[in-house]
Design a protein around this motif. Structure first.
Motif, mmCIF file in Angstrom:
data_model
loop_
_atom_site.group_PDB
_atom_site.id
_atom_site.type_symbol
_atom_site.label_atom_id
_atom_site.label_comp_id
_atom_site.label_asym_id
_atom_site.label_seq_id
_atom_site.Cartn_x
_atom_site.Cartn_y
_atom_site.Cartn_z
ATOM 1 N N ALA A 62 -14.110 18.651 -12.355
ATOM 2 C CA ALA A 62 -14.935 18.955 -11.187
ATOM 3 C C ALA A 62 -16.288 19.545 -11.570
ATOM 4 O O ALA A 62 -17.304 18.936 -11.309
ATOM 5 N N VAL A 63 -16.332 20.684 -12.204
ATOM 6 C CA VAL A 63 -17.599 21.348 -12.490
ATOM 7 C C VAL A 63 -18.122 20.935 -13.861
ATOM 8 O O VAL A 63 -17.467 21.164 -14.867
ATOM 9 N N GLY A 64 -19.296 20.310 -13.873
ATOM 10 C CA GLY A 64 -19.976 20.023 -15.127
ATOM 11 C C GLY A 64 -19.589 18.747 -15.829
ATOM 12 O O GLY A 64 -20.394 18.159 -16.522
ATOM 13 N N GLY A 65 -18.378 18.297 -15.670
ATOM 14 C CA GLY A 65 -17.919 17.120 -16.398
ATOM 15 C C GLY A 65 -18.681 15.860 -16.032
ATOM 16 O O GLY A 65 -19.127 15.105 -16.900
ATOM 17 N N GLN A 66 -18.843 15.639 -14.756
ATOM 18 C CA GLN A 66 -19.552 14.447 -14.300
ATOM 19 C C GLN A 66 -21.014 14.479 -14.735
ATOM 20 O O GLN A 66 -21.570 13.471 -15.139
ATOM 21 N N ASP A 67 -21.627 15.648 -14.685
ATOM 22 C CA ASP A 67 -23.020 15.779 -15.115
ATOM 23 C C ASP A 67 -23.171 15.439 -16.589
ATOM 24 O O ASP A 67 -24.121 14.768 -16.985
ATOM 25 N N LEU A 68 -22.243 15.917 -17.395
ATOM 26 C CA LEU A 68 -22.294 15.636 -18.825
ATOM 27 C C LEU A 68 -22.143 14.143 -19.083
ATOM 28 O O LEU A 68 -22.880 13.562 -19.869
ATOM 29 N N TRP A 69 -21.207 13.509 -18.375
ATOM 30 C CA TRP A 69 -21.004 12.063 -18.537
ATOM 31 C C TRP A 69 -22.288 11.306 -18.181
ATOM 32 O O TRP A 69 -22.726 10.430 -18.915
ATOM 33 N N GLU A 70 -22.891 11.658 -17.059
ATOM 34 C CA GLU A 70 -24.103 10.963 -16.626
ATOM 35 C C GLU A 70 -25.260 11.207 -17.582
ATOM 36 O O GLU A 70 -26.079 10.317 -17.807
ATOM 37 N N GLN A 71 -25.338 12.388 -18.157
ATOM 38 C CA GLN A 71 -26.384 12.688 -19.128
ATOM 39 C C GLN A 71 -26.324 11.726 -20.308
ATOM 40 O O GLN A 71 -27.344 11.268 -20.802
ATOM 41 N N TYR A 72 -25.125 11.408 -20.740
ATOM 42 C CA TYR A 72 -24.955 10.543 -21.910
ATOM 43 C C TYR A 72 -24.865 9.068 -21.565
ATOM 44 O O TYR A 72 -25.286 8.223 -22.342
ATOM 45 N N PHE A 73 -24.271 8.736 -20.413
ATOM 46 C CA PHE A 73 -23.904 7.342 -20.178
ATOM 47 C C PHE A 73 -24.339 6.758 -18.849
ATOM 48 O O PHE A 73 -23.841 5.714 -18.455
ATOM 49 N N SER A 74 -25.269 7.368 -18.150
ATOM 50 C CA SER A 74 -25.643 6.863 -16.825
ATOM 51 C C SER A 74 -26.142 5.426 -16.873
ATOM 52 O O SER A 74 -25.912 4.664 -15.953
#
Length: 80
Positions: A62-74
């Motif tokens: 929930a917190v932070g995981g999705q942001d990290l994924w998008e930072q690397y793989f958007s």
């Protein structure tokens, strides 16, 4: 523009950000320690199933995981 960090950096940053060892992250993902070690050291890339496990793990964080994924793989996952 600079090249985005690769998957090994993503795994390392995720793991360290969560304060987990490679073995602990492996347990969380349901894969072997050796798998996480190979991903993090760039000796292997995750299969499609591995990517789905990681994405599911990030969604559950929930917190932070999705942001990290998008930072690397958007760019690789435009639907996100």
């Amino acid at each position: 523009m600079t090249e985005r960090p690769k998957f090994p950096n993503f795994i390392r940053e995720l793991r360290k950000g969560l304060g987990l060892s490679q073995e602990q992250l492996a347990r969380q993902l349901g894969v072997s320690f050796q798998t996480v070690n190979r991903w993090e050291n760039g000796r292997a890339s995750p299969s499609q199933m591995g990517i789905k496990l990681i994405e599911q793990f990030l969604v559950e964080m929930a917190v932070g995981g999705q942001d990290l994924w998008e930072q690397y793989f958007s760019e690789q996952h435009p639907n996100r």
